[in-house]
Design an enzyme around this catalytic site. Structure first.
Site, mmCIF file in Angstrom:
data_model
loop_
_atom_site.group_PDB
_atom_site.id
_atom_site.type_symbol
_atom_site.label_atom_id
_atom_site.label_comp_id
_atom_site.label_asym_id
_atom_site.label_seq_id
_atom_site.Cartn_x
_atom_site.Cartn_y
_atom_site.Cartn_z
ATOM 1 N N CYS A 7 0.869 -1.175 0.000
ATOM 2 C CA CYS A 7 0.000 0.000 0.000
ATOM 3 C C CYS A 7 0.904 1.223 0.000
ATOM 4 O O CYS A 7 2.008 1.172 0.546
ATOM 5 C CB CYS A 7 -0.926 0.138 1.207
ATOM 6 S SG CYS A 7 -2.084 -1.229 1.393
ATOM 7 N N ARG A 32 3.086 -0.016 -5.331
ATOM 8 C CA ARG A 32 2.930 -0.654 -4.026
ATOM 9 C C ARG A 32 1.583 -1.368 -3.890
ATOM 10 O O ARG A 32 1.314 -2.022 -2.888
ATOM 11 C CB ARG A 32 3.050 0.393 -2.914
ATOM 12 C CG ARG A 32 4.354 1.136 -2.943
ATOM 13 C CD ARG A 32 4.424 2.135 -1.823
ATOM 14 N NE ARG A 32 4.417 1.486 -0.536
ATOM 15 C CZ ARG A 32 5.493 0.989 0.067
ATOM 16 N NH1 ARG A 32 6.666 1.093 -0.514
ATOM 17 N NH2 ARG A 32 5.405 0.407 1.238
ATOM 18 N N TRP A 75 -3.079 -2.436 -1.643
ATOM 19 C CA TRP A 75 -2.863 -3.824 -2.032
ATOM 20 C C TRP A 75 -3.602 -4.650 -0.989
ATOM 21 O O TRP A 75 -3.234 -4.675 0.179
ATOM 22 C CB TRP A 75 -1.370 -4.150 -2.036
ATOM 23 C CG TRP A 75 -1.050 -5.474 -2.653
ATOM 24 C CD1 TRP A 75 -0.904 -5.748 -3.984
ATOM 25 C CD2 TRP A 75 -0.799 -6.713 -1.976
ATOM 26 N NE1 TRP A 75 -0.592 -7.072 -4.172
ATOM 27 C CE2 TRP A 75 -0.528 -7.689 -2.966
ATOM 28 C CE3 TRP A 75 -0.796 -7.100 -0.645
ATOM 29 C CZ2 TRP A 75 -0.243 -9.021 -2.663
ATOM 30 C CZ3 TRP A 75 -0.516 -8.429 -0.330
ATOM 31 C CH2 TRP A 75 -0.233 -9.374 -1.327
ATOM 32 N N ASN A 101 -0.802 1.802 6.004
ATOM 33 C CA ASN A 101 -0.057 0.756 5.299
ATOM 34 C C ASN A 101 0.503 -0.178 6.372
ATOM 35 O O ASN A 101 1.242 0.279 7.241
ATOM 36 C CB ASN A 101 1.066 1.418 4.493
ATOM 37 C CG ASN A 101 2.103 0.436 3.974
ATOM 38 O OD1 ASN A 101 3.234 0.811 3.723
ATOM 39 N ND2 ASN A 101 1.734 -0.802 3.800
ATOM 40 N N GLY A 102 0.142 -1.448 6.321
ATOM 41 C CA GLY A 102 0.626 -2.384 7.338
ATOM 42 C C GLY A 102 -0.477 -3.355 7.692
ATOM 43 O O GLY A 102 -1.472 -3.474 6.965
ATOM 44 N N GLU A 453 15.018 -17.317 -13.621
ATOM 45 C CA GLU A 453 14.674 -15.908 -13.785
ATOM 46 C C GLU A 453 13.853 -15.698 -15.068
ATOM 47 O O GLU A 453 12.876 -14.951 -15.073
ATOM 48 C CB GLU A 453 15.958 -15.063 -13.775
ATOM 49 C CG GLU A 453 15.808 -13.600 -14.115
ATOM 50 C CD GLU A 453 14.879 -12.816 -13.191
ATOM 51 O OE1 GLU A 453 14.366 -13.376 -12.218
ATOM 52 O OE2 GLU A 453 14.637 -11.641 -13.496
ATOM 53 N N LYS A 457 10.082 -14.209 -15.162
ATOM 54 C CA LYS A 457 9.704 -13.007 -15.929
ATOM 55 C C LYS A 457 8.489 -13.320 -16.783
ATOM 56 O O LYS A 457 7.547 -12.538 -16.852
ATOM 57 C CB LYS A 457 10.850 -12.535 -16.847
ATOM 58 C CG LYS A 457 12.010 -11.877 -16.188
ATOM 59 C CD LYS A 457 11.764 -10.467 -15.709
ATOM 60 C CE LYS A 457 11.353 -10.442 -14.271
ATOM 61 N NZ LYS A 457 12.356 -10.455 -13.248
ATOM 62 N N GLU A 460 5.177 -13.858 -14.604
ATOM 63 C CA GLU A 460 4.607 -12.729 -13.870
ATOM 64 C C GLU A 460 4.032 -11.653 -14.777
ATOM 65 O O GLU A 460 3.096 -10.983 -14.401
ATOM 66 C CB GLU A 460 5.604 -12.136 -12.881
ATOM 67 C CG GLU A 460 6.803 -11.481 -13.497
ATOM 68 C CD GLU A 460 7.771 -10.914 -12.449
ATOM 69 O OE1 GLU A 460 7.344 -10.521 -11.369
ATOM 70 O OE2 GLU A 460 8.971 -10.873 -12.765
ATOM 71 N N HIS A 476 14.579 -36.824 -15.029
ATOM 72 C CA HIS A 476 14.094 -37.329 -13.740
ATOM 73 C C HIS A 476 12.630 -36.975 -13.507
ATOM 74 O O HIS A 476 12.147 -37.000 -12.385
ATOM 75 C CB HIS A 476 14.983 -36.786 -12.604
ATOM 76 C CG HIS A 476 16.405 -37.198 -12.759
ATOM 77 N ND1 HIS A 476 16.833 -38.482 -12.534
ATOM 78 C CD2 HIS A 476 17.492 -36.525 -13.201
ATOM 79 C CE1 HIS A 476 18.129 -38.569 -12.796
ATOM 80 N NE2 HIS A 476 18.548 -37.389 -13.222
ATOM 81 N N LYS A 575 5.157 -3.940 -6.301
ATOM 82 C CA LYS A 575 6.615 -3.843 -6.425
ATOM 83 C C LYS A 575 7.337 -4.100 -5.113
ATOM 84 O O LYS A 575 8.374 -4.741 -5.072
ATOM 85 C CB LYS A 575 6.957 -2.452 -6.952
ATOM 86 C CG LYS A 575 8.438 -2.204 -7.158
ATOM 87 C CD LYS A 575 8.879 -2.723 -8.502
ATOM 88 C CE LYS A 575 10.368 -2.617 -8.716
ATOM 89 N NZ LYS A 575 10.838 -3.682 -9.603
HETATM 90 C C1 F6R Z 1 10.257 -10.291 -9.963
HETATM 91 C C2 F6R Z 1 10.424 -9.406 -8.837
HETATM 92 C C3 F6R Z 1 10.345 -9.986 -7.472
HETATM 93 C C4 F6R Z 1 11.374 -9.312 -6.549
HETATM 94 C C5 F6R Z 1 11.182 -9.797 -5.113
HETATM 95 C C6 F6R Z 1 12.203 -9.217 -4.167
HETATM 96 O O1 F6R Z 1 10.421 -9.617 -11.164
HETATM 97 O O2 F6R Z 1 10.586 -8.228 -8.980
HETATM 98 O O3 F6R Z 1 10.512 -11.368 -7.477
HETATM 99 O O4 F6R Z 1 12.650 -9.613 -6.999
HETATM 100 O O5 F6R Z 1 9.903 -9.461 -4.685
HETATM 101 O O6 F6R Z 1 12.091 -7.832 -4.116
HETATM 102 P P1 F6R Z 1 13.251 -6.929 -3.563
HETATM 103 O O7 F6R Z 1 14.413 -7.085 -4.485
HETATM 104 O O8 F6R Z 1 12.693 -5.553 -3.566
HETATM 105 O O9 F6R Z 1 13.579 -7.433 -2.192
#
Ligand code: F6R
Length: 580
Positions: A7, A32, A75, A101-102, A453, A457, A460, A476, A575
């Protein structure tokens, strides 16, 4: 135990109309969370509220008058996204408003107490109780009322509170980020600086257990007992331009293309850390954790020091066998990830030394580790991490070289630049594959984390199911999935494990699987086992992750864009993951 949710919150007090400042700030904080949004402004001793389910832009249909107000982008955790669960919350007589927020862990108990006094909540949230408690506690001074109420709150919060008649806002922080922006004749509260950078670069990062009162010419910080505390004003060292799209269709694409300059910047970082540890433990989540896994391969290869790569959310709840001989390295873009923060706290309790590789300056983790090295990626706005990942890789390589007292070459900057030229051809390839429902990603050794990774990508941002495996693991179990409908992205540059991965690709081809291979330019033999090939520039074996990461990001980006997905704000994500 502290939990927190995402949030974004903002507060403004000054001489300008608050409405537009709050909405513009919330748009920047949408990373957020974007389940609902709302603002409240007070004018002529009356509070007006505009809130709505969905994105912040929904608030633009209405304009509230007044020069003092607060706002929130949500959120959802307690209660589904809806108008009724959107912040700000007000009390029955509409004298106060609160954004939060929390997570208030004891909200049910507090709600029952309110109910017994004849006050009912109208939402399903944990946050609404706060405003009713403040209304009950108020005796003419808002700060004092907030001080009284927070003593009863268990959990985590950044709060912003407004009274209909006053000209000050009150904010409090315990476990969720909150800063004060210092302007001329105006001041702000915000979850982070991007929300207010149009107006000021001077900020005070509030600490946990602090409460602050701001007016248009007033900023005072107190502890939770109301005792005034000194504060330090810091200058933000990045600008708005860095946080805008600059002509790119999406932030993610812009951030992918920024990677040569990000790598250049990160290469300048130096480490000055004592080398008297016997083991390194990485703690991180998601993409940052995959960077950690690359780091494990590289440090073990170059520096011959054992490395454990721990997913922070697992690390914090298992038997923690660490000691003062260990160096625990937290990797985090935001510096706010709840699980990574908790892992750092645990490591410190156990006496281990902690180092943070963090992007956001002065974030909570950056402030809690024993020492911090900033990764210098600049503000990353796209929810999917790209340039932060590259900067984390640079840091980890630099650290590995630091441990052996060697320098690291900067050729990778040009190689990343060269790889970016593949964007158009990767888009054409994406046009062939964007309707697929499933993908398999494989790689060996240092390319296994890249497979993870790449798959992350794709999942998501395009909502396509993708799974990553070490190439040698296929037989396996997962090879049973291989069929014409499930293409495989095989990472197979000409390095020490080339022949091994090549054989694994042959096994897929023998079972009618389609293979898109990421290979080294000039490798003609790989055509025998590939349906499509993305050729990357030749680099020294250990540096392939830098160019391969770019290809995987571009592939996921173009597929998601062709599927019309909301690339920068994928569904269900935020994010900054400040919820455990
Ligand atoms: C994927 C992504 C997330 C972050 C994860 C950790 O693209 O962005 O998997 O890498 O939430 O976030 P941070 O780096 O902010 O601790």
């Amino acid at each position: 135990m502290l939990k927190a949710k995402m949030c974004g919150i903002i507060g403004y007090v000054g001489e300008k109309e608050a409405n537009d400042i709050l909405i513009a700030g919330l748009e920047r904080l949408e990373y957020r969370g974007y389940d609902s949004a709302g603002i409240a402004v007070t004018h002529n001793n009356t509070i007006s509220i505009n809130k709505s389910e969905g994105r912040v832009h929904n608030l633009k249909k209405e304009k509230l008058d007044g020069t003092i107000g607060i706002g929130h982008t949500r959120w959802a955790t307690h209660g589904p996204p809806s108008n009724k669960n959107a912040h700000p919350f007000t009390c029955n007589e509409k004298k106060f408003v609160v954004v939060h927020n929390g997570i208030i862990e004891n909200y049910l108990e507090l709600k029952s107490g309110l109910h017994r006094s004849g006050i009912s909540c109208t939402s399903d949230t944990d946050s609404e109780v706060i405003v009713h408690l403040i209304a009950q506690a108020y005796g003419g001074n808002l700060k004092e009322a907030v001080c009284k109420v927070i003593k009863h709150l268990q959990g985590s919060y950044a709060l912003c509170v407004m009274h209909k008649d006053t000209h000050e806002l009150v904010g409090a922080r315990n476990g969720s980020p909150l800063l004060i922006g210092i302007g001329k004749g105006e001041n702000f509260f915000a979850s982070d600086a991007s929300a207010i950078i149009d107006y000021t670069k001077d900020v005070i990062y509030m600490n946990d257990f602090q409460i602050a009162e701001i007016g248009k010419n007033l900023v005072t910080v107190f502890d939770f007992d109301g005792v005034e505390q000194s504060h330090e004003i810091k200058k933000i060292d990045w600008n708005l331009e860095q946080a805008q799209k600059s002509g790119y269709k999406h932030f993610m694409l812009k951030e992918i293309f920024e990677q040569p300059s990000v790598a250049q910047e990160s290469l300048k970082v130096t480490f000055a850390i004592r080398k008297d540890f016997s083991r390194i433990i990485f703690v991180a989540c998601g993409t940052a954790s995959y960077a950690g896994l690359v780091g494990k391969y590289i440090i073990e290869k170059i520096a011959k020091i054992p490395v454990v790569n721990e997913i922070a959310s697992e690390f914090r709840y298992k038997e923690c066998l660490i000691s003062e001989k260990d160096l625990v390295i937290a990797i985090s873009q935001s510096g706010e990830t709840a699980d990574t923060l908790a892992a750092v706290r645990l490591a410190r309790q156990k006496g281990a030394r902690t180092l943070g590789l963090i992007n956001v300056v002065d974030s909570t983790i950056a402030r809690e580790v024993d020492s911090v090295v900033y990764t210098r990626a600049g503000p990353e706005i796209g929810v999917a991490s790209t340039k932060a990942f590259i900067s984390q890789l640079v840091m980890l390589y630099k650290f590995a070289f630091h441990l052996t007292e060697n320098g690291m070459s900067n050729d990778i900057v040009d190689k990343i630049k060269e790889t970016l030229k593949l964007s158009e051809s990767i888009r054409k390839l994406a046009e062939q594959y964007y309707t697929c429902q499933n993908f398999l990603y494989i790689g060996r050794n240092i390319h296994f984390p890249l497979a993870l990774e790449g798959a992350l990508k794709l999942k998501e941002i395009s909502y396509i199911h993708a799974e990553a495996y070490p190439a040698g693991e296929l037989k396996h179990g997962p090879i049973a999935l291989v069929c014409t409908e499930m293409p495989t992205i095989a990472i197979c540059p000409q390095d020490s494990v080339y022949e091994k991965t090549y054989s694994n690709i042959e096994e897929i081809k023998a079972r009618n699987g389609k293979v898109i291979t990421i290979a080294t330019e000039g490798d003609e033999r790989i055509r025998n086992v590939s349906n499509d090939i993305i050729y990357v520039p030749k680099v020294d074996d250990i540096f392939y992750p830098f160019v391969i990461a770019v290809v995987l990001q571009l592939f996921a980006y173009h597929i998601a864009d062709l599927r019309d997905c909301d690339v920068d704000k994928p569904r269900n994500l935020a994010k900054s993951v400040t919820v455990e």
